[in-house]
Design an enzyme around this catalytic site. Structure first.
Site, short mmCIF file in Angstrom:
data_model
loop_
_atom_site.label_atom_id
_atom_site.label_comp_id
_atom_site.label_asym_id
_atom_site.label_seq_id
_atom_site.Cartn_x
_atom_site.Cartn_y
_atom_site.Cartn_z
N CYS A 113 0.93 -1.02 -0.20
CA CYS A 113 -0.01 0.10 -0.14
C CYS A 113 0.91 1.09 0.15
O CYS A 113 1.40 1.57 1.22
CB CYS A 113 -0.86 -0.06 1.35
SG CYS A 113 -1.88 1.51 1.51
N CYS A 116 -0.61 4.52 2.09
CA CYS A 116 -0.77 4.24 3.60
C CYS A 116 -0.29 3.04 4.01
O CYS A 116 0.90 2.65 4.08
CB CYS A 116 -2.05 4.73 4.36
SG CYS A 116 -3.34 4.00 3.38
N SER A 117 -1.13 2.20 4.80
CA SER A 117 -0.67 0.97 5.17
C SER A 117 -1.73 -0.11 5.04
O SER A 117 -1.97 -1.04 5.89
CB SER A 117 -0.48 1.22 6.86
OG SER A 117 -1.77 1.85 7.15
N CYS A 118 -2.52 0.15 3.98
CA CYS A 118 -3.88 -1.08 3.91
C CYS A 118 -3.11 -2.41 3.77
O CYS A 118 -2.19 -2.77 3.01
CB CYS A 118 -4.45 -0.81 2.62
SG CYS A 118 -5.34 0.98 2.64
#
Lengths: 212, 219
Positions: A113, A116-118
């Site tokens: 991702c 962000c940090s999906c």
């Protein structure tokens, strides 16, 4: 983003004072929210307990092991990841729309991702620090082979690499190839071979000799 | 926004550093920052896209030097203050000074498992038809909104192929701005490495993003 941990001792000391500032700040907000009745202390504890102990990569390992032994489940998983994974009791937050990506001898899938940090919490738990950090997020899409080298992995030159940037609410998990020498193994035993990184696409499952 | 979060394709951050036997959290305050964010989100009533924008909406040098949960926590404070649920003077003394504002819902411990298992599905019913089908060539729009968007810079202006029609999903660009869910068709779009990174790119690599229809043009 900066790594919160470091093997460099000087850096670690510097982080020390910053961490206590963060302790004070988080405590202040927690106190205010509790006093105002916006949150319940027991719910905070339950959330932490859930992601420390209950929801983690063992969930995903069960999914992969089942796909390895059950061709009907494998087909369902690849066609409708959300439903197939839901049948094992996993889903919900960061896992409402799940997609399983199958590795083959000629194709390697890798999930990132960049924005962000999906990450598929429902099957893998919370992401490791490296997944959320700038080195992985910046290079996974431009130089996946270089990133794999950081993990000690080298793929044949002609292996196709598909990188999946999780920019929407779909959450991807990789179904790695079943290790050789595991014929006749039970799902439970196979699940022990499935590593978190093998389900992100930055690692391989363990081999049978690693379990001994 | 073209902020510090949009880092796909940047150089110079150094190697990936996997941590053997990494704990879920690296300190006690990270646990609190994580759980407070989830629980306060129920009372605060903001959506995931508003949270993401609150995290990325800061100077890139700050974003890139803060740790992950420092960013989460800063965004939580900002969203609580924006909605006047918490004030600066309360934060300064670390206790409530004003009467609470009414909130529609509070997360109870008994509901945690159910709320997490429900999650936040983003697919919506629609009567519209998707403009593209699998195999169609598309171009990612050149666009530079200063507001929240999920089309990374490294694909903007580039040619790709529709891999899959996913469904009609909440549109983050609207949802983050409080302008409603405005659901749009969502696609997985695949790009060749050479199209994104030039002639020197590894020919065995393709990269996909999930892109809503307003991000795409027929090609």
């Amino acid at each position: 983003m900066a790594h919160a941990h470091s093997h460099d001792h000087d850096f670690h000391h510097e982080q020390g004072s910053e961490l206590s500032e963060m302790q004070l700040r988080t405590r202040a907000i927690e106190t205010i929210l509790l006093e105002k009745g916006y949150i319940e202390q027991a719910a905070i504890d339950e959330l932490i307990e859930t992601y420390e102990k209950k929801i983690g990569p063992r969930n995903g390992a069960q999914v992969v092991a089942k796909a390895w032994v059950d061709p009907k489940f494998r087909k369902w998983l690849l066609e409708d990841g959300t439903a197939a994974i839901g049948s094992l009791g996993f889903g919900g937050r960061s896992g409402n729309h799940l997609v399983a990506l199958e590795n083959t001898p000629s194709l390697h899938n890798m999930v990132v991702c960049t924005l962000c940090s999906c990450y598929p919490w429902a099957v893998l738990g919370l992401p490791p620090l490296w997944y959320k950090s700038a080195p992985y997020r910046s290079r996974a899409v431009a130089d996946p082979r270089g990133v794999l080298k950081d993990f000690g992995i080298e793929l044949p030159k002609d292996t196709e690499i598909r990188v999946w940037d999780s920019t929407a609410e779909l959450r991807y998990m990789v179904v790695p190839m079943r290790p050789a020498g595991t014929e006749g193994w039970s799902e439970e035993k196979l699940a022990e071979l499935v590593t978190r990184d093998s389900m992100i696409g930055t690692g391989f499952p363990k081999s049978p000799k690693d379990l001994k | 926004m073209n902020g510090g979060q949009d880092i796909g394709g940047m150089d110079g951050f150094g190697p990936v550093q996997p941590e053997p036997n990494e704990p879920v959290f690296h300190s006690q305050w990270e646990k609190r920052a994580f759980a407070l964010t989830l629980a306060a989100g129920v009372a605060g009533g903001w959506n995931i896209d508003m949270s993401r924008f609150a995290r990325e909406n800061r100077p890139p040098n700050e974003y890139l030097t803060m740790s992950y949960y420092q960013i989460w926590f800063a965004a939580l404070e900002a969203m609580l203050k924006e909605r006047a649920l918490v004030s600066d003077d309360e934060i300064a003394v670390g206790q409530a000074l004003k009467a609470p504002k009414p909130v529609s819902c509070i997360l109870r411990a008994d509901d945690v498992a159910r709320v997490l298992y429900h999650g936040g599905p983003t697919e919506r019913e629609t009567k519209t038809k998707p403009a593209f089908k699998a195999g169609d060539r598309v171009r990612a729009k050149m666009m530079n909104p200063v507001t929240h968007t999920r089309l990374p810079r490294y694909v903007r202006g580039h040619l790709g192929t529709i891999d899959r029609v996913i469904g009609c999903h909440v549109f983050p660009d609207s949802n983050a701005a409080g302008a409603g869910e405005n659901p749009q068709w969502l696609y997985t779009v695949r790009f060749d490495g050479g199209e994104l990174w030039g002639a020197d790119a590894d020919p065995s690599v393709t990269v996909s993003v999930d892109a809503w229809e307003p991000y795409l043009l027929p090609a």
